[in-house]
Every structure is written in C-alpha cells, then in structure tokens.
Design a protein around this motif. Structure first.
Motif, PDB file in Angstrom:
ATOM      1  N   THR A   1      30.042 -66.377 -11.242  1.00  0.00           N
ATOM      2  CA  THR A   1      30.723 -67.168 -12.593  1.00  0.00           C
ATOM      3  C   THR A   1      31.952 -67.872 -12.076  1.00  0.00           C
ATOM      4  O   THR A   1      32.348 -67.464 -11.177  1.00  0.00           O
ATOM      5  N   PRO A   2      32.317 -69.251 -12.874  1.00  0.00           N
ATOM      6  CA  PRO A   2      33.550 -69.496 -12.651  1.00  0.00           C
ATOM      7  C   PRO A   2      34.328 -68.373 -13.007  1.00  0.00           C
ATOM      8  O   PRO A   2      34.356 -67.460 -13.730  1.00  0.00           O
ATOM      9  N   ASP A   3      35.825 -68.826 -12.506  1.00  0.00           N
ATOM     10  CA  ASP A   3      36.987 -67.909 -12.770  1.00  0.00           C
ATOM     11  C   ASP A   3      37.367 -68.027 -14.087  1.00  0.00           C
ATOM     12  O   ASP A   3      37.522 -69.329 -14.532  1.00  0.00           O
ATOM     13  N   MET A   4      37.269 -66.992 -15.049  1.00  0.00           N
ATOM     14  CA  MET A   4      37.862 -67.221 -16.205  1.00  0.00           C
ATOM     15  C   MET A   4      39.135 -66.542 -16.546  1.00  0.00           C
ATOM     16  O   MET A   4      39.108 -65.222 -16.864  1.00  0.00           O
ATOM     17  N   GLY A   5      40.212 -67.178 -16.308  1.00  0.00           N
ATOM     18  CA  GLY A   5      41.614 -66.363 -16.604  1.00  0.00           C
ATOM     19  C   GLY A   5      41.726 -65.025 -15.576  1.00  0.00           C
ATOM     20  O   GLY A   5      42.476 -64.128 -15.953  1.00  0.00           O
ATOM     21  N   GLY A   6      40.908 -65.063 -14.425  1.00  0.00           N
ATOM     22  CA  GLY A   6      41.261 -64.035 -13.537  1.00  0.00           C
ATOM     23  C   GLY A   6      39.955 -63.221 -13.279  1.00  0.00           C
ATOM     24  O   GLY A   6      39.819 -62.473 -12.537  1.00  0.00           O
ATOM     25  N   LEU A   7      39.048 -63.454 -14.545  1.00  0.00           N
ATOM     26  CA  LEU A   7      37.842 -62.491 -14.673  1.00  0.00           C
ATOM     27  C   LEU A   7      36.538 -63.244 -13.960  1.00  0.00           C
ATOM     28  O   LEU A   7      36.554 -64.504 -14.219  1.00  0.00           O
ATOM     29  N   GLN A   8      35.929 -62.529 -12.904  1.00  0.00           N
ATOM     30  CA  GLN A   8      34.891 -63.227 -12.328  1.00  0.00           C
ATOM     31  C   GLN A   8      33.470 -62.356 -12.204  1.00  0.00           C
ATOM     32  O   GLN A   8      33.935 -61.157 -11.717  1.00  0.00           O
ATOM     33  N   GLY A   9      32.499 -62.565 -12.240  1.00  0.00           N
ATOM     34  CA  GLY A   9      31.288 -61.825 -11.958  1.00  0.00           C
ATOM     35  C   GLY A   9      30.219 -62.438 -11.027  1.00  0.00           C
ATOM     36  O   GLY A   9      30.401 -63.468 -10.733  1.00  0.00           O
ATOM     37  N   ASN A  10      29.784 -61.495 -10.367  1.00  0.00           N
ATOM     38  CA  ASN A  10      28.702 -61.839  -9.364  1.00  0.00           C
ATOM     39  C   ASN A  10      27.345 -61.055  -9.397  1.00  0.00           C
ATOM     40  O   ASN A  10      27.715 -59.752  -9.534  1.00  0.00           O
ATOM     41  N   LEU A  11      26.391 -61.665  -9.425  1.00  0.00           N
ATOM     42  CA  LEU A  11      24.998 -60.841  -9.391  1.00  0.00           C
ATOM     43  C   LEU A  11      24.167 -61.257  -8.360  1.00  0.00           C
ATOM     44  O   LEU A  11      24.026 -62.609  -8.199  1.00  0.00           O
ATOM     45  N   GLY A  12      23.623 -60.220  -7.602  1.00  0.00           N
ATOM     46  CA  GLY A  12      22.662 -60.639  -6.606  1.00  0.00           C
ATOM     47  C   GLY A  12      21.288 -59.871  -6.663  1.00  0.00           C
ATOM     48  O   GLY A  12      21.244 -58.886  -7.112  1.00  0.00           O
ATOM     49  N   TYR A  13      20.426 -60.607  -6.374  1.00  0.00           N
ATOM     50  CA  TYR A  13      18.936 -60.012  -6.137  1.00  0.00           C
ATOM     51  C   TYR A  13      18.351 -60.209  -4.621  1.00  0.00           C
ATOM     52  O   TYR A  13      18.507 -61.445  -4.261  1.00  0.00           O
ATOM     53  N   VAL A  14      17.503 -59.214  -4.262  1.00  0.00           N
ATOM     54  CA  VAL A  14      16.898 -59.239  -3.085  1.00  0.00           C
ATOM     55  C   VAL A  14      15.542 -58.776  -3.508  1.00  0.00           C
ATOM     56  O   VAL A  14      15.180 -57.776  -4.108  1.00  0.00           O
ATOM     57  N   PHE A  15      14.380 -59.810  -3.525  1.00  0.00           N
ATOM     58  CA  PHE A  15      13.000 -59.439  -3.603  1.00  0.00           C
ATOM     59  C   PHE A  15      12.379 -58.203  -2.862  1.00  0.00           C
ATOM     60  O   PHE A  15      12.907 -58.346  -1.508  1.00  0.00           O
ATOM     61  N   LYS A  16      11.416 -57.418  -3.558  1.00  0.00           N
ATOM     62  CA  LYS A  16      11.001 -56.446  -2.751  1.00  0.00           C
ATOM     63  C   LYS A  16      10.344 -56.755  -1.573  1.00  0.00           C
ATOM     64  O   LYS A  16      10.348 -56.155  -0.433  1.00  0.00           O
ATOM     65  N   ALA A  17       9.744 -57.966  -1.405  1.00  0.00           N
ATOM     66  CA  ALA A  17       9.004 -58.560  -0.143  1.00  0.00           C
ATOM     67  C   ALA A  17      10.078 -58.733   1.182  1.00  0.00           C
ATOM     68  O   ALA A  17       9.965 -58.592   2.100  1.00  0.00           O
ATOM     69  N   ASP A  18      11.373 -58.863   0.666  1.00  0.00           N
ATOM     70  CA  ASP A  18      12.495 -58.857   1.757  1.00  0.00           C
ATOM     71  C   ASP A  18      13.252 -57.800   1.873  1.00  0.00           C
ATOM     72  O   ASP A  18      14.402 -57.573   2.711  1.00  0.00           O
ATOM     73  N   ASN A  19      12.994 -56.797   1.088  1.00  0.00           N
ATOM     74  CA  ASN A  19      13.671 -55.711   1.343  1.00  0.00           C
ATOM     75  C   ASN A  19      12.768 -54.228   1.548  1.00  0.00           C
ATOM     76  O   ASN A  19      12.966 -53.341   0.756  1.00  0.00           O
ATOM     77  N   GLY A  20      11.614 -54.250   2.197  1.00  0.00           N
ATOM     78  CA  GLY A  20      10.971 -53.278   2.601  1.00  0.00           C
ATOM     79  C   GLY A  20       9.989 -52.662   1.608  1.00  0.00           C
ATOM     80  O   GLY A  20       9.938 -51.415   1.567  1.00  0.00           O
ATOM     81  N   GLY A  21       9.823 -53.600   0.540  1.00  0.00           N
ATOM     82  CA  GLY A  21       8.757 -53.235  -0.531  1.00  0.00           C
ATOM     83  C   GLY A  21       9.416 -52.633  -1.792  1.00  0.00           C
ATOM     84  O   GLY A  21       8.907 -52.374  -2.812  1.00  0.00           O
ATOM     85  N   ALA A  22      10.895 -52.763  -1.827  1.00  0.00           N
ATOM     86  CA  ALA A  22      11.895 -52.240  -3.042  1.00  0.00           C
ATOM     87  C   ALA A  22      12.916 -53.133  -3.248  1.00  0.00           C
ATOM     88  O   ALA A  22      13.785 -53.431  -2.465  1.00  0.00           O
ATOM     89  N   ALA A  23      12.767 -53.875  -4.339  1.00  0.00           N
ATOM     90  CA  ALA A  23      13.770 -54.934  -4.683  1.00  0.00           C
ATOM     91  C   ALA A  23      14.921 -54.143  -4.899  1.00  0.00           C
ATOM     92  O   ALA A  23      15.190 -52.985  -5.355  1.00  0.00           O
ATOM     93  N   ARG A  24      16.120 -54.965  -4.714  1.00  0.00           N
ATOM     94  CA  ARG A  24      17.412 -54.428  -4.945  1.00  0.00           C
ATOM     95  C   ARG A  24      18.319 -55.439  -5.723  1.00  0.00           C
ATOM     96  O   ARG A  24      18.348 -56.787  -5.434  1.00  0.00           O
ATOM     97  N   THR A  25      19.234 -54.784  -6.725  1.00  0.00           N
ATOM     98  CA  THR A  25      20.136 -55.522  -7.439  1.00  0.00           C
ATOM     99  C   THR A  25      21.343 -55.129  -6.804  1.00  0.00           C
ATOM    100  O   THR A  25      21.610 -53.792  -6.907  1.00  0.00           O
ATOM    101  N   ASP A  26      22.421 -56.038  -6.937  1.00  0.00           N
ATOM    102  CA  ASP A  26      23.924 -56.021  -6.628  1.00  0.00           C
ATOM    103  C   ASP A  26      24.829 -56.693  -7.474  1.00  0.00           C
ATOM    104  O   ASP A  26      24.319 -57.850  -8.012  1.00  0.00           O
TER     105      ASP A  26
END
Length: 307
Positions: A153-178
């Motif tokens: 996300t953009p910086d919102m007065g010092g607050l910021q969020g980050n969301l990541g995802y790896v598909f299961k085909a790229d992570n040994g058959g098990a998707a990962r959310t970060d």
C-alpha cells in the motif's frame, strides 16, 4: 545512503533505448572482518553469522511512465569479500514492479512482506548476528522468497501494509501467504508479521521500537514453527541502543517461552547479542559483536562500506 548513478556500458550497448528512458543505479556493500565462530579457530570472516551484512552488488532501475505511474526492476547478487566468489546468480533480488499513488505491485524474487514487519523493530537493523533472526528465523521463513507476487500500500501517515503470495506450483505443492503491517511516525515504529503455508501452522511476530533520542528501546514476541524438523519455538525479545555521537552500543536479549521438537520439550534458552559500532562516515563503519546463541559463543570485528 549515497548511491552512484551510472549508465553501465554493457547494458547501454545491449539496450540503448531502454537506458535512455530510465534511471539506473549501481549500488552495493562490502563487509569483511575477523572473528571466531563457536568450535572454530579465529580467522577472517566473510558472509558469516559474525559479519554485519553479506557483501553484495546490485542494479535497480526506474522509468517514469507519466500520470504518476512508474515501472522498475531490481537485480542483486551476493559476493564474498574474503574470496571474491559470487553466488552464481541474482539470488538476493530479481524482480520487476509497477507503482503509482495506489501502491506498488512487484513480482519475482524479493524480501518477504513479513521481513519488513520484523525490520521495523529489530535492534541491529537485521545484522547477520541478530539474536532474534538467529533464534527465531525472521518470522520462521527467512528473508527472501522466489516466485512471489507482492502488493504494498502507499504510506498512509506512517502506516503501510504488504501482502505476498506464492502459488502452490512454485512452492512444492503448498501455496504460501505472507503479510506485514508497519507503522513508523515520529519516535515510534512497530510491525506485525505473519506467514502461512497451506497445511502448516502460521508463523507470526509482533514488535515495536521507541526512540527517546540518545536511547532506543525495542521489544518483540515471536512464534515460529519449522515443519521440516517439527520444531516449535516462541519467545520474547527486549533490547536497546545507546548512541554517543557517531558511536553506538546495542544489547538485545531473547528468552524462549516454548522450544519443542515434535512433542518433546527442548531446553529453553536465553540468547543475547552485544554490538558496538562506529560510523567513520555516512557510508563506512567499523563494528564489533558478541553473539551468545543456544550455549554457543561467537564474536567478530569488521569493516563495512556501502556505495
């Protein structure tokens, strides 16, 4: 940190139009020291747990697409200042991104979102000898991931969020959310991090830091699980940094609240790191550190230069 902007001749020859439209930065860091790892003899240290940082070199570029939209890339490879050997690839960073006033979308190999939550409060600035990272593994998954999609996300007065995802085909058959949520405004910085691989328990950490001026206080709680060896480990950290002009001294201590292998209880440790650092300039520092980790003692001194 000062960066030197260069038009790399080889890249200029291979893609003159792209270079003409973009700003490309060459940057890096060299770190080499002398130290002793537990059970070993005193020797030169390059890219070890007792170096402040692994030596590396990278390229990053950005293009202004107009209308507040930008695109860019980042490639970063690891080097060893002791031997001159490289890691054989762009293993630290290899990604492209698109950003605007709506935030930034990035894909490739990059730092985990949870890394940024950890970095918001970690006492040593993510030194190799960080006692939190060596005890709890940077929210259980380390610093980087390949094949990741990430939205920030953009910086919102010092607050910021980050969301990541790896598909299961790229992570040994098990998707990962970060993910991470960070806040940095005035003397306060804080971060919450979590990640979960399908079929496993989640790893998470929460911490904060307060800057009183000449003294900074930090604390955290970490809960991590390593499925490969069925290890569960959780605990707290408390630390602080005292600054004396260009010099600083940092103490950070962790204490296990849980340490298990399968269903068996393991010894709960109190680990600690002491770091002394002196900035010779904005880009060059000398440092010394002692790391007490799970009944082992490691120490080192070094010189670090950024460019």
């Amino acid at each position: 940190m000062k960066r030197t902007h260069l038009l790399i001749p080889a890249l200029l020859l291979s893609s003159p139009f792209a270079m003409a439209q973009s700003s490309v930065t060459l940057y890096g860091l060299a770190d080499l020291g002398l130290g002793k790892l537990d059970g070993a003899k005193t020797q030169m240290q390059g890219n070890t747990v007792m170096n402040n940082t692994n030596s590396h070199i990278g390229l990053r570029g950005v293009e202004d697409l107009g209308g507040g939209l930008s695109a860019g890339f980042n490639f970063e490879t690891e080097l060893n200042a002791e031997t001159g050997a490289g890691d054989g690839g762009w293993t630290r960073q290899a990604n492209v991104w698109l950003g605007g006033n709506w935030g930034t979308f990035k894909m490739g190999r990059m730092n985990h979102p949870s890394f940024f939550g950890y970095l918001a409060w970690e006492a040593t600035g993510n030194a190799n000898y960080s006692v939190v990272a060596n005890t709890y593994g940077i929210v259980g998954v380390g610093e980087r991931s390949s094949s990741m999609f990430m939205y920030s996300t953009p910086d919102m007065g010092g607050l910021q969020g980050n969301l990541g995802y790896v598909f299961k085909a790229d992570n040994g058959g098990a998707a990962r959310t970060d993910l991470s949520l960070t806040y940095a405004n005035g003397p306060i910085s804080a971060g919450f991090s979590a990640n979960k691989t399908k079929g496993e328990k989640a790893n998470w950490a929460l911490g904060g830091k307060y800057n009183f001026g000449a003294f900074t206080l930090n604390a955290s709680y970490n809960d991590t699980r390593t499925l490969a060896v069925a290890t569960k480990r959780s605990g707290v950290s408390v630390g602080g940094t005292v600054a004396f002009g260009a010099a600083s001294v940092t103490l950070d201590v962790t204490r296990d609240l849980k340490h298990e292998l399968g269903n068996a209880d393991l010894k709960k440790y109190t680990n600690a790191v002491v770091e002394a650092k002196y900035n010779l300039s904005k880009r060059t520092s000398v440092y010394g550190a002692v790391l007490r980790l799970d009944s082992t003692t490691n120490y080192g001194v070094g010189l670090m230069h950024t460019f």
